[in-house]
Design a protein around this motif. Sequence first.
Motif, short mmCIF file in Angstrom:
data_model
loop_
_atom_site.label_atom_id
_atom_site.label_comp_id
_atom_site.label_asym_id
_atom_site.label_seq_id
_atom_site.Cartn_x
_atom_site.Cartn_y
_atom_site.Cartn_z
N ARG A 6 103.53 -24.99 38.85
CA ARG A 6 103.71 -26.44 38.95
C ARG A 6 104.92 -26.84 39.79
N GLY A 7 105.76 -25.90 40.12
CA GLY A 7 107.01 -26.22 40.78
C GLY A 7 108.11 -26.39 39.76
N LYS A 8 109.36 -26.33 40.21
CA LYS A 8 110.49 -26.37 39.28
C LYS A 8 110.52 -27.67 38.48
N ALA A 9 110.35 -28.81 39.15
CA ALA A 9 110.42 -30.09 38.45
C ALA A 9 109.33 -30.19 37.39
N GLY A 10 108.10 -29.77 37.74
CA GLY A 10 107.01 -29.81 36.77
C GLY A 10 107.26 -28.88 35.60
N VAL B 63 111.55 -36.96 35.95
CA VAL B 63 111.96 -35.61 36.33
C VAL B 63 111.07 -35.04 37.41
N VAL B 64 109.76 -35.26 37.30
CA VAL B 64 108.82 -34.65 38.24
C VAL B 64 108.99 -35.21 39.65
N LEU C 97 108.01 -34.75 45.77
CA LEU C 97 109.33 -34.24 46.16
C LEU C 97 109.37 -32.73 46.04
N VAL C 98 110.12 -32.10 46.93
CA VAL C 98 110.18 -30.65 46.95
C VAL C 98 111.20 -30.10 45.95
N ILE C 99 112.24 -30.88 45.61
CA ILE C 99 113.22 -30.46 44.62
C ILE C 99 113.50 -31.63 43.68
N GLU C 100 114.12 -31.28 42.55
CA GLU C 100 114.28 -32.28 41.48
C GLU C 100 115.70 -32.81 41.31
#
Length: 462
Positions: free
Chosen positions: A123-127, A241-242, A246-249
């Motif tokens: 899901r990516g870091k934020a997810g 947060v998500v 966006l590529v980073i959180e």
Amino acid sequence: MSILLLTIVVLGVSTLFWTVVGLGRSLAGLRHRERPGLHTRDRHTHRSGRGPRRDGDGVPRPREVAILIAAHNEAVVIGETISRATALVPAANIHVVSDGSSDGTADVVRATGANVLELNPNRGKAGALAAGIEHFALARRFEIVLLLDADTHLASDYLRTGLPLFAEPDVVAVAGRASTIDNPAPRTRVGRFLIAYRERLYLVVQLLLKYGQAARWANAVTIVPGFASMYRTRVLGQIDVVGAGLVIEDFNMTFELHAKRLGRIEFHPSAAVAYTQDPDNLGDYVKQVQRWILGFWQTVRRHGLQRGVFGVNLVVFVLELLSSCVLLVLLLPAFAITCAGLLVTTIDPDPSAVWVTLSGILPPWALLVGLLIPDLALTVFAVLVRRSSRFLVYALAFPLMRILDAALCLRSLARAFGRRSSGVWVSPTRRPAVAALAPSTRPSDVGRPPGSGQPLPSTAVH
């Protein structure tokens, strides 16, 4: 004129301004005879050797801190990270979200006794962070959440120095102080150069910019870095947060705090220190810097103009960043044209006016006085702060890295307004951690000079 322009590019107006503000904070702290990073009412707690208490002083206790780690294929490093963290909080307080890992990350976490949630697909870091906050009910069970990267090592006094910054009720986030892990040292000379460059950047940005930006009246910190920072859990429900697309959180979460006026961000260079593993090869370095800068531009696009001191600081920052990036990218072509003009005027006793003009675009002495000497001053600053001469070995090559950063910054700007990101991530190559970091490895001057990982590119010291 060219010398003045280059000097402004290298040092930056924002840097000079926030350095003065940070110096004022330091002098005010000395007048109060406080140890940097601690409030007066907490000094007796620190001297006693016990952890922070909340007996009427408003300082959270370590047992009220949850640690949340989003990890993707981090089996090589996450065991050591959790081992360091369990020296500060019980293993039950540590929560790891294994985000689509295929290398046994979750098994390593279980062996430590920490909590683990496995997600598939990636899901990516934020997810992953949002899923962890919800799944483990962190906002309901804890007062503070410490967001930690899988390769980050917390200093032994991270909580003892960081939690007292929450003594003021309006403080909703404490930005961690980044320092690079150099043990084990990279095997290649290029790797050691990249690590030295990144450490110099950390020192300059945090000591000369961030500390001033965290002044009570300003509250202008542009990023609460996701590698090792703390949030009050009561504000997490109000933060997106998500941040879809966006590529980073971490930039987005910081901008959310400012946009929604949720509270103040605190930072002190002697508090909440943590060590992060930076890339030791050029390929991973380029990918990481592009991801960070792309995340910044995407966040600026998402949130737009802001109010107050933070908004003004952001506008100045962006204008200065763009101008410095353009000038640095044009620097080498301008110097090459100048050299060609000088060569022609030397060979031809009667050169055309065009070549005479070209020979004066960027004379070598202007490059020396306007770029190399100011940049060398930043290197000397790092040498004095860390009491290590290793930075001087690479001093003449550091400006080339700043030109690379500037090119990556402009490239990422175009991408930020032309595409959206899925957030799916791939971890860089990791070096297995070895010996523990003793407190004595921290810069001995932290908190003494005026001062403030992820920084922005080093153009104009950002």
